[in-house]
Scaffold this active site. Structure first.
Site, PDB file in Angstrom:
ATOM      1  N   ASP A  36      97.130 -58.126  26.826  1.00 60.59           N
ATOM      2  CA  ASP A  36      98.064 -58.104  25.693  1.00 60.59           C
ATOM      3  C   ASP A  36      97.822 -59.259  24.712  1.00 60.59           C
ATOM      4  OD1 ASP A  36      99.202 -56.111  27.318  1.00 60.59           O
ATOM      5  OD2 ASP A  36     100.652 -57.513  28.161  1.00 60.59           O
ATOM      6  N   GLU A 207     102.624 -47.652  22.774  1.00 61.89           N
ATOM      7  CA  GLU A 207     103.144 -49.025  22.792  1.00 61.89           C
ATOM      8  C   GLU A 207     102.204 -49.925  21.998  1.00 61.89           C
ATOM      9  OE1 GLU A 207     103.129 -49.641  27.005  1.00 61.89           O
ATOM     10  OE2 GLU A 207     100.997 -50.133  27.085  1.00 61.89           O
TER      11      GLU A 207
END
Length: 328
Positions: A36, A207
């Site tokens: 991430d 996402e």
């Protein structure tokens, strides 16, 4: 002699601990362990704010930052914030909590760290924000959640974009099982919302939303698929404003024979004008998921066609993209 041996042992242990704590210097993709990655240039250095990082398994209780001037050697810049420094984290009554997917923004000389707080079930996930005087922190939590999930919306994966044309700042968040993107305009203090902006749902959105602007075009890119499966990938859409309406343009980063599940990315422009995509991936051959182990962060060049479309990204191994070169 005994004293000499003890001195040598202490020196050896000190060197070993220093080596273990150091960020491994890699002159090739993948860059280092983590997931991430939110990336931004600060001065001449590329900073990455990931979930986890080099040195061990993801414990999900704190964030670190790493920086590099050459995209080959990385320096650990310190601990940003820990779970036990967030006073409101236990207000939901859940027995355990986790931190992941940070995003960083800057305004008026301050740095703002936005982050996901789980679990997502049975209690709603939340997004927090903390403030620091410098990118390495320490960050001070604002004292309350910025966004709380619920009713099918998972408050995860925050990303903040400052619109260079309007001067407004937007928070993008959401996804995963609910696969719902929501957008808010932030107040000037960056720790509260002024209003929610209704947006359409981009095709194939799961996402990890990210927004950047180039030549007056706004690019919304995001992850699709399951995070630990081969279908995890990056898609994008374009618009004339930072809140749409969006025109879907396709996938730009997908699994190949040697790397699986690339996604949850950032897009940044280097000082030489080169555009880069910073993302995580699984270093493994093609095959079915779910994958286990640790994801790795990689950096590749992002190129555009003459019509402004983003060209498919070819994942690389070996030397990392250079910060020297021509504009694109």
């Amino acid at each position: 002699m005994q004293g000499d041996r003890m001195t040598m042992l202490r020196l050896f242990l000190t060197a070993a601990l220093a080596t273990a704590a150091a960020v491994p210097a890699k002159a090739r993709n993948p860059q280092f362990q983590g997931a991430d990655p939110h990336a931004m240039f600060i001065g001449g250095d590329l900073w990455i704010f990931p979930t986890g990082g080099p040195g061990g398994a993801w414990e999900a209780d704190r964030f670190f930052a790493f920086s590099s001037r050459d995209l080959k050697t990385w320096e650990k810049r310190g601990e940003l914030i820990r779970r036990d420094q967030i006073a409101w984290i236990g207000d939901d009554g859940a027995p355990a909590h986790f931190l992941w997917a940070p995003g960083v923004a800057t305004r008026n000389g301050k740095y703002y760290l936005y982050y996901s707080v789980g679990p997502q079930n049975p209690t709603p996930s939340r997004i927090g924000v903390a403030v620091a005087d410098r990118p390495a922190g320490p960050y001070r939590d604002s004292g309350k959640p910025l966004i709380t999930g619920g009713n099918g919306f998972e408050a995860i994966d925050p990303m903040v974009f400052a619109d260079p044309r309007s001067g407004k700042t937007y928070l993008y968040a959401g996804g995963s099982a609910g696969a719902t993107l929501r957008v808010w305009e932030l107040r000037p203090d960056m720790i509260g919302t002024a209003r929610e902006v209704k947006v359409e749902q981009p095709p194939h959105f799961t996402e990890g939303a990210f927004v950047h602007e180039r030549n007056g075009v706004y690019y919304l890119s995001y992850s699709h698929g399951r995070w630990n499966g081969p279908d995890y990938s990056v898609h994008y859409a374009t618009a004339a404003s930072p809140t749409g309406p969006w025109r879907y343009r396709g996938a730009i980063l997908t699994s190949d024979a040697r790397h699986q599940g690339p996604g949850h990315h950032s897009i940044v422009r280097a000082r030489n004008g080169e555009w880069l995509i910073v993302y995580h991936r699984w270093e493994r051959p093609a095959g079915p998921g779910p994958f286990a182990g640790e994801r790795q962060i990689a950096i590749d060049v992002l190129r555009y066609g003459a019509d402004g479309t983003i060209l498919p990204v070819r994942m690389t191994d070996g030397d990392a993209p250079t910060l020297a070169g021509r504009r694109r």
